[in-house]
Design an enzyme around this catalytic site. Structure first.
Site, mmCIF file in Angstrom:
data_model
loop_
_atom_site.group_PDB
_atom_site.id
_atom_site.type_symbol
_atom_site.label_atom_id
_atom_site.label_comp_id
_atom_site.label_asym_id
_atom_site.label_seq_id
_atom_site.Cartn_x
_atom_site.Cartn_y
_atom_site.Cartn_z
ATOM 1 N N GLU A 65 -0.087 5.535 -0.304
ATOM 2 C CA GLU A 65 -0.362 6.053 1.042
ATOM 3 C C GLU A 65 -1.843 5.887 1.391
ATOM 4 O O GLU A 65 -2.190 5.540 2.532
ATOM 5 C CB GLU A 65 0.056 7.526 1.127
ATOM 6 C CG GLU A 65 0.067 8.078 2.523
ATOM 7 C CD GLU A 65 1.093 7.429 3.430
ATOM 8 O OE1 GLU A 65 0.676 6.886 4.486
ATOM 9 O OE2 GLU A 65 2.287 7.455 3.114
ATOM 10 N N GLU A 72 -4.525 0.040 7.349
ATOM 11 C CA GLU A 72 -4.371 0.275 8.784
ATOM 12 C C GLU A 72 -5.714 0.476 9.475
ATOM 13 O O GLU A 72 -5.947 -0.071 10.557
ATOM 14 C CB GLU A 72 -3.467 1.485 9.028
ATOM 15 C CG GLU A 72 -2.020 1.227 8.699
ATOM 16 C CD GLU A 72 -1.144 2.448 8.920
ATOM 17 O OE1 GLU A 72 -1.684 3.560 9.123
ATOM 18 O OE2 GLU A 72 0.080 2.284 8.876
#
Length: 118
Positions: A65, A72
């Site tokens: 994550e 991102e």
């Protein structure tokens, strides 16, 4: 950041975790799931190997994550407009987290099955 003192590098890493906790609901969700897994271990008191498997699986999901968040953020900064290849990269990052999360659920199910049956 190369060749910085350990405590300074540790501070950078902790800042990354804090950023993810504040800004990423998926990371918060996984952190809550990790806490629940730890509580399940305390409650079930399985053999040490289960502690290791659950801890490793949980930490791999959290690390994935964090990598996905980094990907991102970097992609959005370098190429803020929509682009099919950027979208594919971000989708693959999310898919990696999903695959590892499914693996973590399987590990949790195996632990519960052994606790109830064995």
């Amino acid at each position: 950041m190369k060749n910085r003192p350990f405590l300074e590098r540790l501070r950078f890493a902790l800042a990354g975790i804090a950023y993810a906790l504040r800004g990423e609901s998926s990371f918060r969700t996984h952190a809550i799931a990790a806490a629940a897994a730890f509580l399940a271990l305390v409650w079930l008191r399985p053999p040490p190997v289960w502690w290791a498997v659950v801890a490793l699986t949980t930490l791999v999901v959290l690390a994935a994550e964090l990598f996905n968040t980094a990907l991102e953020q970097l992609a959005d900064r370098l190429h803020p407009e929509q682009h099919p290849q950027i979208r594919a990269a971000k989708d693959c990052g999310a898919a990696a987290v999903l695959v590892l999360s499914v693996g973590a659920v399987i590990v949790g199910a195996a632990l519960l099955l052994e606790a109830w049956v064995g």
